[in-house]
Scaffold this motif. Structure first.
Motif, PDB file in Angstrom:
ATOM      1  N   ASP A 198      40.788  41.750  76.399  1.00  0.00           N
ATOM      2  CA  ASP A 198      40.960  42.055  78.058  1.00  0.00           C
ATOM      3  C   ASP A 198      39.517  41.830  78.567  1.00  0.00           C
ATOM      4  OD1 ASP A 198      42.369  42.428  80.303  1.00  0.00           O
ATOM      5  OD2 ASP A 198      41.886  44.704  80.053  1.00  0.00           O
ATOM      6  N   LYS A 199      38.892  40.792  78.257  1.00  0.00           N
ATOM      7  CA  LYS A 199      37.659  40.513  78.946  1.00  0.00           C
ATOM      8  C   LYS A 199      37.240  39.037  78.808  1.00  0.00           C
ATOM      9  CE  LYS A 199      34.401  41.876  75.368  1.00  0.00           C
ATOM     10  NZ  LYS A 199      33.277  42.822  74.779  1.00  0.00           N
ATOM     11  N   LYS A 200      36.502  38.587  79.608  1.00  0.00           N
ATOM     12  CA  LYS A 200      36.054  37.282  79.660  1.00  0.00           C
ATOM     13  C   LYS A 200      35.051  36.975  78.565  1.00  0.00           C
ATOM     14  CE  LYS A 200      38.547  35.239  82.777  1.00  0.00           C
ATOM     15  NZ  LYS A 200      39.392  34.014  82.233  1.00  0.00           N
ATOM     16  N   LEU A 201      35.072  35.790  77.883  1.00  0.00           N
ATOM     17  CA  LEU A 201      33.958  35.631  77.038  1.00  0.00           C
ATOM     18  C   LEU A 201      32.822  34.563  77.298  1.00  0.00           C
ATOM     19  CD1 LEU A 201      35.984  36.050  73.753  1.00  0.00           C
ATOM     20  CD2 LEU A 201      34.506  37.896  74.666  1.00  0.00           C
ATOM     21  N   ASP A 202      31.662  34.561  76.932  1.00  0.00           N
ATOM     22  CA  ASP A 202      30.864  33.223  77.203  1.00  0.00           C
ATOM     23  C   ASP A 202      31.394  32.126  76.302  1.00  0.00           C
ATOM     24  OD1 ASP A 202      28.243  32.416  78.229  1.00  0.00           O
ATOM     25  OD2 ASP A 202      28.202  32.115  76.062  1.00  0.00           O
ATOM     26  N   ARG A 203      31.485  31.118  77.062  1.00  0.00           N
ATOM     27  CA  ARG A 203      32.073  29.893  76.142  1.00  0.00           C
ATOM     28  C   ARG A 203      31.234  29.449  75.033  1.00  0.00           C
ATOM     29  NH1 ARG A 203      31.334  24.417  76.539  1.00  0.00           N
ATOM     30  NH2 ARG A 203      29.921  24.527  78.246  1.00  0.00           N
ATOM     31  N   ARG A 204      29.975  29.255  75.396  1.00  0.00           N
ATOM     32  CA  ARG A 204      29.046  28.860  74.203  1.00  0.00           C
ATOM     33  C   ARG A 204      28.994  29.607  73.119  1.00  0.00           C
ATOM     34  NH1 ARG A 204      24.091  25.793  77.267  1.00  0.00           N
ATOM     35  NH2 ARG A 204      25.005  25.875  79.219  1.00  0.00           N
ATOM     36  N   ASN A 205      28.636  30.881  73.395  1.00  0.00           N
ATOM     37  CA  ASN A 205      28.557  31.844  72.514  1.00  0.00           C
ATOM     38  C   ASN A 205      29.940  31.859  71.694  1.00  0.00           C
ATOM     39  OD1 ASN A 205      26.165  32.753  72.962  1.00  0.00           O
ATOM     40  ND2 ASN A 205      26.695  34.734  74.037  1.00  0.00           N
ATOM     41  N   PHE A 206      31.083  32.028  72.373  1.00  0.00           N
ATOM     42  CA  PHE A 206      32.353  31.932  71.585  1.00  0.00           C
ATOM     43  C   PHE A 206      32.359  30.638  70.530  1.00  0.00           C
ATOM     44  CE2 PHE A 206      36.620  30.639  70.948  1.00  0.00           C
ATOM     45  CZ  PHE A 206      37.322  31.875  70.503  1.00  0.00           C
ATOM     46  N   GLN A 207      32.107  29.563  70.928  1.00  0.00           N
ATOM     47  CA  GLN A 207      32.199  28.311  70.339  1.00  0.00           C
ATOM     48  C   GLN A 207      31.249  28.326  68.925  1.00  0.00           C
ATOM     49  OE1 GLN A 207      32.628  24.493  72.006  1.00  0.00           O
ATOM     50  NE2 GLN A 207      31.319  23.670  70.537  1.00  0.00           N
TER      51      GLN A 207
END
Lengths: 253, 253
Positions: A198-207
């Protein structure tokens, strides 16, 4: 709530067939395209909401009981349920005790007992399931986590504990094999994590982090059609995925 | 094994005071200076080994029961026990059933029942504890993980599951606050992880990863005395440590 006649029949049957003092409750989370829901039961003619639960047959293994109960109460079958916690507050079933105590003498009354409940949870694609209620319930519904009913007993606590467990599990085990299509883009996988957390994640960190786990295989060809910059497609490397389920992620200790 | 008289007394007391069908077993891991052990009980006059376990009072919360049982059986008090799994194979207590079935009619015989057992585990400094057996046991011992006895019932499985849980826990939660001195060096902390995992870890990776969790504070002054190149001293940052216990490590999602 059962009628006096219904209660009497239920109790006679329960004493004959089930282990006393022990119940099972199931928290089934559903995900589809970025949306998380949970499966709840509404009791006939009352504004009473429960998680799907029930009792264990006298000679039944617990895992089998959890699956049977979920199937009987919601028609959902072959769901991978994970045990996560036993709830054992001596007062947790007091609401049922009070509800039924004047209808039947304690000796015959199944609900005069204290119950420990074993919690199981699962994560499924709610789009591919068609839950239906059993005879004790009026409806069986998928409800969004921001639109939950007032639960009876300690079922709100059971749900919260299951959600905390699922969120913690994201840190050490893979998730999503039964929720994603065979091939998916990184943003599609990120949506699953964001829905659970239930929160937004950073695209680059996630990848970076996902690739670091070594459970994804990148397809040679990007997804066809449309976009100027076509996204890469990934699939789960099942061997590494299964190993990570057993042992936790590589890059663990 | 109980005598017929002992069994009769025990069963009468158990039926009066305990919840049927449910037991608790405790896996207490002990660590001190690089060595891991586990606490086991040997039954009087027999080569029978068990984990410390017992039954739950009719109106007792589970956590309280786990602590009381561990205290009664080993004298260990105020140990932080974590629930980790319920073991519910219908045949798991068959050995006790067979052992006692000819001594007492099933109706009076506590062990004629099937028992589910709730597993709890803890990690303590075995150097600071002095376990002692209760009336049912001949001795209470710390045994190395490579020197375990043949356990009765499914206690070997319970121990293995607790160890797997502890090892998985290292990936997402801090450990060691009650095991390390107030200040410690990185190699000292590494020894704890190596003892739990039963394998050597790379010194640099270990340091990088531990520091990344943000739960350690480095002292300004290195350890005094002796060595040419004195090692840095660390202590746990309790606020971050507690937060990581609740939510999993930062650098989680």
């Amino acid at each position: 709530m059962l009628t006096k006649k219904g209660l009497k029949e239920f109790c006679a049957d329960a004493r004959e067939n089930y282990l006393p003092h022990i119940s099972i409750d199931c928290v089934v989370f559903g995900f589809h395209e970025g949306i998380m829901k949970v499966l709840v039961l509404k009791v006939q003619n009352e504004d009473e909401w429960y998680l799907p639960g029930g009792f264990m047959l006298k000679n039944e293994p617990i895992e089998k009981a959890a699956n049977r109960i979920l199937k009987e109460r919601t028609t959902l079958d072959k769901i991978f349920l994970q045990q996560f916690h036993v709830f054992g507050d001596p007062e947790r079933s007091k609401e049922h005790f009070d509800m039924y105590k004047d209808m039947l003498p304690a000796k015959e009354n199944w609900f005069a007992n204290r119950f420990l409940t074993i919690g199981y949870y699962a994560l499924v694609d709610f789009f591919e399931t068609s839950p239906n209620p059993d005879q004790f319930a009026e409806s069986c519904q998928w409800r969004g986590l921001d639109d939950l009913p007032d639960f009876k007993l300690d079922h709100a606590l059971i749900l919260k504990t299951a959600l905390d467990t699922l969120r913690l599990q994201l840190n050490y085990q893979p998730i999503g094999y039964n929720l994603m299509p065979k091939e998916f883009t990184m943003p599609e996988l990120q949506k699953l994590y964001e829905a659970i957390l239930d929160k937004k994640l950073d695209r680059r960190n996630f990848q970076r982090r996902m690739l670091g786990f070594g459970i994804l295989t990148r397809s040679d060809e990007p997804r066809k059609g449309g976009a100027h910059k076509a996204p890469y497609l990934y699939s789960f490397d099942l061997e590494n995925y299964e190993a990570a389920l057993r042992e936790g992620f590589k890059g663990g200790w």
